[in-house]
Scaffold this motif. Structure first.
Motif, PDB file in Angstrom:
ATOM      1  N   ASP A   1       3.923   2.465   4.459  1.00  0.00           N
ATOM      2  CA  ASP A   1       2.562   2.918   4.153  1.00  0.00           C
ATOM      3  C   ASP A   1       2.403   2.994   2.642  1.00  0.00           C
ATOM      4  O   ASP A   1       2.934   3.885   1.994  1.00  0.00           O
ATOM      5  CB  ASP A   1       2.338   4.289   4.812  1.00  0.00           C
ATOM      6  N   GLU A   2       1.673   2.069   2.108  1.00  0.00           N
ATOM      7  CA  GLU A   2       1.432   1.957   0.670  1.00  0.00           C
ATOM      8  C   GLU A   2       2.719   2.135  -0.141  1.00  0.00           C
ATOM      9  O   GLU A   2       2.815   3.029  -0.978  1.00  0.00           O
ATOM     10  CB  GLU A   2       0.391   2.994   0.228  1.00  0.00           C
TER      11      GLU A   2
ATOM     12  N   THR B   1      -3.214   4.430   7.465  1.00  0.00           N
ATOM     13  CA  THR B   1      -2.120   5.380   7.707  1.00  0.00           C
ATOM     14  C   THR B   1      -2.103   5.811   9.168  1.00  0.00           C
ATOM     15  O   THR B   1      -1.048   5.859   9.808  1.00  0.00           O
ATOM     16  CB  THR B   1      -2.276   6.616   6.794  1.00  0.00           C
TER      17      THR B   1
END
Ligand SMILES: Nc1ncnc2c1ncn2[C@@H]1O[C@H](COP(=O)(O)OP(=O)(O)O)[C@@H](O)[C@H]1O
Ligand SMILES: [Mg+2]
Lengths: 404, 234
Positions: free
Chosen positions: B169-170, B48
């Motif tokens: 991000d994810e 992140t």
């Protein structure tokens, strides 16, 4: 565009909280409008009293008369003036008065008075004298030396119908004159200060005593329309350049000042109400911003700049504040519409108010003329209230905000 | 040809004055146009943080980050916001969308912020929703959409601004495997059809398998960087 849509929908995210603000704003406005309407009604009432019962629209005097009220300062050619004035299409009625300052004496004591030598019919048309007479009568042709006194003076001097009094005053040549009159009537007006000093006698009887013939000290001129007052003042000054022509605004200065200051006071009143509401608005907007920390952080991450974020919070505050305005205006209008016809009786406070020349029932009027000012005040409140919440929103850093 | 991303020796340490956490250490990263890259590594490895640095959401302590030739570490805060708006598309893990706006309004918002013309916006919105297969859900609020649908709208929004690169991000972390696969299909399709550069973090093995390049982070440092032969989905 979508910014506006977002702002509008955002205020409905927490309905209860927003409704509390809207209702508060509406109630605040109703209170503000009520006070403004009441003020406007009182001023209206005061203005009507001044125009219809006390001063008339315009008065004309000898330029020196006002200073010391000497009998010598008269205006000539009474009959001719009367017909010229009455000929004007905007003039409703005129009254010529002879005036003398003097003393009213009984066996009990004496009191300073202003003798008003009047023609009863004229006075009925110009100052509604007939409506003020509470006891007895005045102006009938048969009886001589009739005197109409105010209730306040009658009470003070223990005068009754038929009481004999001696009036002492100075005539045109400066000699002191005494004459006896008999109380034929008692009057009462809205203005108890005037009731204590003004006494009425027939002009036809006072003039010979003062040494006047076909002349007078005062012209009271009633117009057909209030809004022609200033222009007619000019017109009459043009016809009689050697006389002093004044409107009710010049003569009843306190009424003019009252109107000028009350306008300001009522707006200040609304401002104070809105300022109090501003704290609720700020609190609500702060909560709204804090609840949306993540969302605001995301918007900034995506590229919403500070100006737009500020605008978003600003619009939201303005919309939240304004949402209650139509309801407030509507309810205020309904309330004042009701009171406009039914009046607001405040006779309990009447005694004190009568001293200032106010009636016992006020008929409030919806303050149309000040509505725009009220809107400005609401806008300013919303702008002020948005500063702190938007500052809080602008302080958010996207990375921190989105961890929430 | 300029690299889409050219990050040189970037480091980021949190809590410098208390208990320092070296989240990203001396990372070099080059991405060219059209890459489809997965950033993998255990939780806390700095994925992140690295994406935030590349996306201009945070600033590195050292190093330079060139996005299509612009060193974003040299931009002011306000310039950075505008740079993100025009050059970087984001897809976050969750709560991506503005809840009071419909799916299409969420996508339009970015284009409006960019100052695109109304007619242009309309055409692009139609095309994007066709690409994510959600023409029938355009006027639906996010709360009425499934998690997978929300992420698809977020991808459409990221694409709306025609960015240099999309950082995700994810993106599949909160999705079931079917929705995750579906989202990956769409991302791959856009990657191929529009030559859009993607870099996404994940620790989902099935997602990793779809990537063309896999960069592995451990303790804030790149430990491996491997190109894979694409395995097309059926
Ligand atoms: N704002 C922060 N303040 C302090 N430490 C942080 C902050 N953000 C992340 N970290 C730490 O930095 C390291 C990397 O975190 P992160 O980039 O979130 O890793 P990942 O996304 O791979 O899980 C972790 O040890 C994490 O605890
Ligand atoms: Mg992470």
């Amino acid at each position: 565009m979508l910014l506006l849509i977002m702002a509008w929908r955002n205020i409905w995210r927490n309905r209860v909280r927003s409704l509390v603000i809207m209702v508060s704003v509406a109630m605040g406005l109703v209170a503000g409008l009520f006070v403004m309407g009441l003020y406007a009604g009182m001023l209206n009432d005061r203005m009507r009293t001044v125009i219809d019962k006390e001063v008339a629209h315009i008065q004309m005097h000898h330029p020196k008369f006002e200073d010391d009220h000497e009998a010598v300062f008269t205006m000539p050619d009474l009959d001719k003036t009367d017909s010229i004035l009455l000929h004007h299409p905007l003039i409703q009625a005129t009254a010529a008065r002879s005036i003398a300052l003097g003393m009213l004496a009984t066996a009990e004591g004496s009191s300073g008075v202003q003798l008003m030598g009047v023609e009863y019919e004229e006075e009925c048309r110009v100052s509604k004298l007939q409506n003020k007479i509470k006891e007895g009568s005045f102006g009938s042709a048969e009886k001589k030396h009739q005197l109409l006194v105010g209730k306040k003076l009658a009470d003070k001097m223990k005068l009754k119908l038929g009481s004999k009094v001696v009036l002492t005053f100075t005539d045109k040549s400066g000699s002191i004159i005494s004459a006896s009159f008999r109380v034929s009537g008692v009057y009462q007006s809205e203005n108890s200060r005037l009731d204590e000093v003004n006494v009425y006698v027939k002009k036809a009887e006072l003039d010979p005593l003062l040494g006047l013939s076909n002349e007078c000290h005062e012209w009271a001129i009633l117009l057909k329309r209030d809004d022609e007052t200033d222009s007619m003042k000019q017109v009459i000054s043009g016809i009689y350049p050697s006389s002093k022509v004044e409107s009710w605004k010049d003569i009843s200065v306190e009424t003019r000042l009252l109107i000028a200051t009350t306008d300001q006071y009522s707006i200040i009143f609304v401002f104070i109400i809105m300022l109090a509401l501003a704290f609720g608005i700020i609190n609500t907007m702060l909560m709204a911003v804090l609840e949306r920390t993540h969302e605001i952080g995301m918007l900034v991450a995506l590229g919403m700049n500070k100006a737009r974020l500020f605008l978003l919070v600003l619009w939201e505050t303005v919309m939240l504040t304004f949402a209650g305005v139509p309801a407030g205006f509507g309810m205020g209008w309904l309330l004042l519409r009701y009171l406009e016809t039914h009046g607001l009786d405040y006779s309990s406070a009447g005694e004190a108010m009568a001293g200032f020349g106010f009636g016992n029932i006020i008929y409030p009027v919806f303050p149309w003329g000040q509505l725009l000012m009220v809107v400005y005040v609401v806008v300013i409140t919303a702008l002020l209230a948005s500063i702190f919440p938007s500052y809080q929103a602008l302080r958010l850093k996207p990375v921190d905000a989105m961890r929430h | 040809m300029k690299d889409v991303i050219d990050a040189h020796n970037i480091s980021k340490t949190y809590n410098r004055d208390t208990i320092p956490v070296a989240a990203v250490q001396h990372v070099h990263l080059h991405l060219v146009r059209g890459e489809f890259t997965a950033l993998v590594g255990p939780s806390g490895s700095g994925k992140t943080t690295l994406l935030n640095l590349i996306g201009g959401l945070d600033r590195p302590d050292e190093g330079s980050i060139l996005i299509h030739g612009t060193d974003i570490t040299k931009l002011s805060a306000n310039q950075l916001i505008d740079f993100r708006l025009r050059n970087i598309g984001f897809v976050f893990q969750s709560f991506n969308l503005v809840p009071v706006l419909t799916a299409r309004e969420n996508v339009e918002l970015i284009m409006q912020l960019q100052g695109m013309k109304g007619s242009e916006i309309e055409a692009r919105v139609q095309a994007l929703f066709r690409q994510i297969g959600m023409e029938d859900k355009m006027n639906t609020r996010p709360s009425q959409l499934s998690g997978g649908q929300q992420q698809r709208v977020a991808v459409a929004r990221a694409l709306a601004s025609k960015p240099q690169v999309i950082l995700a991000d994810e993106p599949t972390a909160n999705l079931d495997s079917k929705s995750a696969g579906n989202l990956l299909d769409i991302m791959l399709k856009l990657n191929q059809e529009e030559q859009m550069t993607f870099i996404f973090s994940t620790h989902d093995q099935r997602v990793i398998e779809r990537a063309r390049r896999v960069i592995t982070l451990v303790d804030g440092a790149i430990v491996s960087d491997t190109a894979r032969v694409a395995t097309e989905s059926t």
